[in-house]
Design a protein around this motif. Structure first.
Motif, PDB file in Angstrom:
ATOM      1  N   GLN A 209       0.836  -1.203   0.000  1.00 23.76           N
ATOM      2  CA  GLN A 209       0.000   0.000   0.000  1.00 23.76           C
ATOM      3  C   GLN A 209       0.867   1.248   0.000  1.00 23.76           C
ATOM      4  O   GLN A 209       1.900   1.308   0.667  1.00 23.76           O
ATOM      5  N   ASP A 210       0.425   2.228  -0.773  1.00 23.51           N
ATOM      6  CA  ASP A 210       1.162   3.473  -0.928  1.00 23.51           C
ATOM      7  C   ASP A 210       0.143   4.553  -1.287  1.00 23.51           C
ATOM      8  O   ASP A 210      -0.711   4.319  -2.152  1.00 23.51           O
ATOM      9  N   PRO A 211       0.214   5.717  -0.653  1.00 22.55           N
ATOM     10  CA  PRO A 211      -0.770   6.758  -0.952  1.00 22.55           C
ATOM     11  C   PRO A 211      -0.742   7.248  -2.402  1.00 22.55           C
ATOM     12  O   PRO A 211      -1.743   7.758  -2.900  1.00 22.55           O
ATOM     13  N   ALA A 212       0.367   7.046  -3.096  1.00 16.46           N
ATOM     14  CA  ALA A 212       0.459   7.468  -4.494  1.00 16.46           C
ATOM     15  C   ALA A 212      -0.027   6.395  -5.464  1.00 16.46           C
ATOM     16  O   ALA A 212      -0.118   6.643  -6.662  1.00 16.46           O
ATOM     17  N   ALA A 213      -0.331   5.213  -4.943  1.00 19.37           N
ATOM     18  CA  ALA A 213      -0.728   4.097  -5.805  1.00 19.37           C
ATOM     19  C   ALA A 213      -2.238   4.094  -6.023  1.00 19.37           C
ATOM     20  O   ALA A 213      -3.011   4.093  -5.067  1.00 19.37           O
ATOM     21  N   GLY A 214      -2.623   4.062  -7.279  1.00 15.54           N
ATOM     22  CA  GLY A 214      -4.034   3.976  -7.628  1.00 15.54           C
ATOM     23  C   GLY A 214      -4.469   2.568  -7.975  1.00 15.54           C
ATOM     24  O   GLY A 214      -5.639   2.308  -8.216  1.00 15.54           O
ATOM     25  N   GLY A 215      -3.503   1.625  -8.005  1.00 16.16           N
ATOM     26  CA  GLY A 215      -3.836   0.251  -8.327  1.00 16.16           C
ATOM     27  C   GLY A 215      -2.848  -0.719  -7.715  1.00 16.16           C
ATOM     28  O   GLY A 215      -1.689  -0.383  -7.487  1.00 16.16           O
ATOM     29  N   ILE A 216      -3.357  -1.915  -7.433  1.00 16.88           N
ATOM     30  CA  ILE A 216      -2.515  -3.001  -6.930  1.00 16.88           C
ATOM     31  C   ILE A 216      -2.791  -4.227  -7.773  1.00 16.88           C
ATOM     32  O   ILE A 216      -3.947  -4.648  -7.915  1.00 16.88           O
ATOM     33  N   GLY A 217      -1.728  -4.783  -8.341  1.00 16.31           N
ATOM     34  CA  GLY A 217      -1.824  -6.057  -9.045  1.00 16.31           C
ATOM     35  C   GLY A 217      -1.491  -7.154  -8.055  1.00 16.31           C
ATOM     36  O   GLY A 217      -0.481  -7.068  -7.345  1.00 16.31           O
ATOM     37  N   LEU A 218      -2.336  -8.165  -7.976  1.00 16.96           N
ATOM     38  CA  LEU A 218      -2.177  -9.246  -7.007  1.00 16.96           C
ATOM     39  C   LEU A 218      -2.293 -10.589  -7.702  1.00 16.96           C
ATOM     40  O   LEU A 218      -3.179 -10.780  -8.541  1.00 16.96           O
ATOM     41  N   PHE A 219      -1.390 -11.505  -7.355  1.00 15.43           N
ATOM     42  CA  PHE A 219      -1.517 -12.882  -7.813  1.00 15.43           C
ATOM     43  C   PHE A 219      -1.420 -13.791  -6.604  1.00 15.43           C
ATOM     44  O   PHE A 219      -0.504 -13.647  -5.784  1.00 15.43           O
ATOM     45  N   VAL A 220      -2.367 -14.724  -6.510  1.00 16.70           N
ATOM     46  CA  VAL A 220      -2.383 -15.708  -5.437  1.00 16.70           C
ATOM     47  C   VAL A 220      -2.371 -17.086  -6.086  1.00 16.70           C
ATOM     48  O   VAL A 220      -3.304 -17.449  -6.807  1.00 16.70           O
ATOM     49  N   GLY A 221      -1.293 -17.834  -5.863  1.00 16.52           N
ATOM     50  CA  GLY A 221      -1.194 -19.195  -6.378  1.00 16.52           C
ATOM     51  C   GLY A 221      -1.744 -20.161  -5.346  1.00 16.52           C
ATOM     52  O   GLY A 221      -1.338 -20.135  -4.188  1.00 16.52           O
TER      53      GLY A 221
END
Length: 140
Positions: free
Chosen positions: A26-38
């Motif tokens: 998490q980052d206040p400048a981030a508008g998106g997070i890409g996540l991969f769960v195997g």
């Protein structure tokens, strides 16, 4: 600067937490997070999987850090990756990676590259056991 942006890398024999990895990027400048769960699935190559065991070389954490650093760019805010070792059952989480970025495209692209590079280069091996009594090593 890269060290502060690679916020979590670990190989562990305890259950993984998606929330921990999401929090790490998490980052206040981030508008998106890409996540991969195997996740351990119930079949592979048309065979029913009973379970599997992951093992890792002692350098695996360094390898995780290296692939995380390689996906960093001016378009990426933070990166995190954790991988499980030991005995896992169907449904268990095997790997969780996440990338945050100001825009979704960069986050998703970097996340895709991260999991692909991890699987290709980090010395973690999977030993699958099948319902028919056979077994198979993957990643050797």
């Amino acid at each position: 600067m890269n060290q502060a942006r690679v916020t979590l890398t670990d190989v562990r024999d305890t259950p993984l937490s998606v929330d921990e990895v999401l929090t790490a990027v998490q980052d206040p400048a981030a508008g998106g997070i890409g996540l991969f769960v195997g996740v351990v699935r119930d079949h592979d190559n048309a065979k029913d999987v009973d379970g599997l065991e992951y093992s890792a070389h002692p350098s695996a954490v360094d390898g995780l850090r290296r692939v995380c650093e390689q996906v960093l760019s001016d378009e990426v805010s933070k990166v995190a990756a954790v991988h499980r070792v030991g005995s896992l059952q169907v449904g268990d989480l095997a790997v969780v990676v996440a990338v945050s970025a100001p825009h979704r495209g960069a986050a998703l692209d970097a996340c895709h590259r991260l999991i692909d590079d991890l699987k290709l280069t980090v010395p973690i091996w999977k030993h699958q056991s099948f319902a028919d009594g056979s077994d198979e090593w993957v990643g050797l």
